[in-house]
Design an enzyme around this catalytic site. Structure first.
Site, PDB file in Angstrom:
ATOM      1  N   TRP A 238      49.170  39.406  82.964  1.00 26.66           N
ATOM      2  CA  TRP A 238      49.359  38.453  84.059  1.00 26.66           C
ATOM      3  C   TRP A 238      50.772  38.410  84.603  1.00 26.66           C
ATOM      4  CZ3 TRP A 238      53.183  35.243  82.536  1.00 26.66           C
ATOM      5  CH2 TRP A 238      53.322  34.985  81.172  1.00 26.66           C
ATOM      6  N   ASN A 239      51.761  38.923  83.868  1.00 23.64           N
ATOM      7  CA  ASN A 239      53.146  38.657  84.259  1.00 23.64           C
ATOM      8  C   ASN A 239      53.656  39.510  85.408  1.00 23.64           C
ATOM      9  OD1 ASN A 239      53.027  40.856  82.492  1.00 23.64           O
ATOM     10  ND2 ASN A 239      55.026  40.459  81.599  1.00 23.64           N
TER      11      ASN A 239
ATOM     12  N   ARG B 159      51.249  50.980  87.995  1.00 28.91           N
ATOM     13  CA  ARG B 159      51.815  51.886  86.998  1.00 28.91           C
ATOM     14  C   ARG B 159      50.724  52.629  86.241  1.00 28.91           C
ATOM     15  NH1 ARG B 159      56.573  49.181  83.607  1.00 28.91           N
ATOM     16  NH2 ARG B 159      54.988  48.724  82.049  1.00 28.91           N
TER      17      ARG B 159
ATOM     18  N   LYS C 274      40.459  45.863  84.313  1.00 26.15           N
ATOM     19  CA  LYS C 274      40.216  44.466  83.974  1.00 26.15           C
ATOM     20  C   LYS C 274      41.559  43.727  84.063  1.00 26.15           C
ATOM     21  CE  LYS C 274      40.553  41.641  81.233  1.00 26.15           C
ATOM     22  NZ  LYS C 274      41.266  40.283  81.273  1.00 26.15           N
TER      23      LYS C 274
ATOM     24  N   GLU D 115      51.283  49.475  75.786  1.00 26.22           N
ATOM     25  CA  GLU D 115      52.598  48.894  76.088  1.00 26.22           C
ATOM     26  C   GLU D 115      52.523  47.452  75.629  1.00 26.22           C
ATOM     27  OE1 GLU D 115      55.317  46.821  77.147  1.00 26.22           O
ATOM     28  OE2 GLU D 115      54.572  46.902  79.208  1.00 26.22           O
TER      29      GLU D 115
ATOM     30  N   CYS E 259      58.087  41.592  78.856  1.00 30.71           N
ATOM     31  CA  CYS E 259      58.284  42.222  77.551  1.00 30.71           C
ATOM     32  C   CYS E 259      59.664  42.852  77.455  1.00 30.71           C
ATOM     33  CB  CYS E 259      57.190  43.258  77.295  1.00 30.71           C
ATOM     34  SG  CYS E 259      57.045  44.488  78.607  1.00 30.71           S
TER      35      CYS E 259
END
Length: 484
Positions: free
Chosen positions: A156-157, A165, A180, A256, A290
């Site tokens: 979501w970020n 990507r 998804k 990731e 992250c």
């Protein structure tokens, strides 16, 4: 200032080129984290809907793999142009569903759209090699072919960039896919999928499934023998579970995952430059990244100066709804995330940390948390070992280089690290000694479309972006040519 209306955006599932309701007409709400109001309802997919999406991807795979690389690249190039042209529209959608200020949304769009352009150019650079066997008896030919149908689970970020990507290299390589997106921010992905169709992507190449039952809907797809690749961006805990599920089919996987990025400031650093870099490394995307600096490891001789200047900068930032002019810090994505950040700060303060600025959630609607700088943070504070994912900067000190590296590497994660120093010999020792997949030297941002993004240890495996990114979607085939 009134909140802008949500621009037109699809809210159904995209399967085989058609927008359709979920089985039984099920939906779920997408909320504005600045106000708590529901923006719209989107389709809530069932297991049957997920299976239909994979069916569509499998059906489209052969024709898509046979499509000329130049044609695949031109679709991506057109999509880049459309996204760039409609950036303001997408920025409003992103800010409303995720909370980040419009300036941050525009920055993500500029970054995320570049993956479409970059991989439009990589599509025509897929190559193999030809050589003579050492004994001269045969010829050795290698070629690259698309992996096949892929499942992509995005967070979501960064709802655009984490999608482009993955989608862009898959399109360039000739792979079909089921995507998804996160339930908190599905609208950006639905908008992008519509744009990809507008750019000429054939039906069934990209299928989008939104659902609140992620595990239930995704696991059958992961265990389906027709799926050939799984790529996920998100938490390490979920990533471990997905890798276990993928083992049954021996899927190609890219993960990731989480991070605990150290930001090291040595005694010879330009402190003002380090503070500038810290603002980028900590406050980009409100700290919900992250790659966000999670621990500030500062030499004792400059720690007070660095902490004071950082607190002055962070404490002066304007907090408010991301759609308002001049706002620099929007809300966190939801109540759970805001409470998690507050809990980590409270834990550190109870154990002896001192608050230089912030340290609490402001009163009123929305999931806001004030930018916070903590000093005298004890070793057992949870926020030194857990990912904060919010606008909080804990500062700890060191006295020599070896200690700094030990502290930086004292984590299960290994995504990115930052270091500030003017000693050229130290630069080499530091970037070689840091146990991370990426390092920023005198730089607070490392993400670049032309560079490989990814980590080691519990931060995952595989690389996205750069020349390496398309390799994640290609298989190598060897042909031995004899009797020529």
């Amino acid at each position: 200032m009134s909140t802008p209306d949500l621009p037109d955006v699809p809210t159904q599932l995209l399967i085989a080129g058609s927008w359709r309701d979920a089985e039984g007409g099920a939906t779920f709400g997408v909320d504005d984290p600045a106000t708590g109001r529901t923006l719209t309802q989107v389709a809530d997919a069932s297991v049957a809907d997920g299976a239909a999406a994979l069916d569509a991807a499998v059906a489209a795979q052969a024709d898509w793999a046979a499509t000329a690389p130049r044609d695949r690249g031109e679709i991506l190039r057109r999509a880049f142009a459309i996204v760039t042209d409609r950036a303001d529209e997408l920025a409003t959608i992103m800010t409303l569903e995720m909370g980040k200020p419009l300036s941050e949304s525009r920055a993500e769009i500029a970054y995320g759209s570049e993956f479409l352009r970059w991989f439009s150019e990589e599509a025509v650079r897929i190559s193999g090699r030809y050589s003579v066997a050492p004994n001269g008896a045969t010829r050795l030919l290698t070629l690259k072919q698309p992996v096949g149908p892929c499942l992509m689970i995005t967070p979501w970020n960064f709802p655009l960039a984490m999608g482009t990507r993955k989608i862009a290299p898959a399109v360039a390589a000739g792979c079909t896919m089921v995507v998804k997106p996160a339930g908190l921010t599905p609208l950006t992905m639905l908008w992008l999928a519509d744009v990809m169709g507008e750019a000429g992507l054939p039906d069934g190449v990209l299928n989008v499934v939104t659902t609140t039952s992620t595990g239930e809907v995704m696991e059958p797809i992961i265990r389906d023998p027709r799926l050939r690749k799984l790529t996920f961006t998100g938490s390490t805990g979920v990533g471990r579970s997905l890798v276990e599920q993928s083992a049954e089919g021996l899927l190609r996987t890219s993960m990731e995952l989480g991070g605990n990025a150290p930001f090291v400031v040595f005694e010879d650093a330009d402190v003002d430059a380090a503070v500038d870099g810290a603002m980028l490394a900590k406050m980009r995307n409100l700290g919900e990244a992250c790659t966000a600096a999670n621990r500030f490891i500062v030499h004792a001789s400059v720690a007070e100066e660095f902490s004071t200047k950082l607190a002055e900068r962070m404490g002066s930032m304007r907090v408010g709804p991301g759609t308002e002019d001049g706002v620099e810090v929007g809300p966190l994505v939801d109540e759970k995330q805001r409470d998690s950040v507050a809990e980590l700060v409270d834990d550190a303060v109870e154990k002896g940390a001192r608050v230089l600025c912030g340290g609490q959630a402001p009163e009123g609607d929305g999931w806001f948390y004030a930018p916070t700088v903590l000093v005298d943070v004890p070793d057992d504070a949870r926020l030194l070992s857990e990912e904060i994912f919010g606008p909080v900067a804990p500062v700890v000190t060191f006295t020599d280089e070896d200690e700094a590296l030990r502290m930086a590497n004292d984590t299960e994660y290994g995504l990115v690290a930052y270091a500030y120093t003017r000693d050229h010999a130290r630069v080499v020792r530091v970037y070689e000694g840091l146990e991370t997949g990426m390092v920023g030297i005198n730089a607070g941002v490392v993400s670049n479309v032309a560079a490989p993004f990814g980590g080691i240890k519990a931060s995952g495996f595989g690389r996205e972006g750069g020349a390496e990114g398309i390799e994640e979607y290609l298989e190598t085939k060897y042909v031995g040519l004899a009797g020529l």
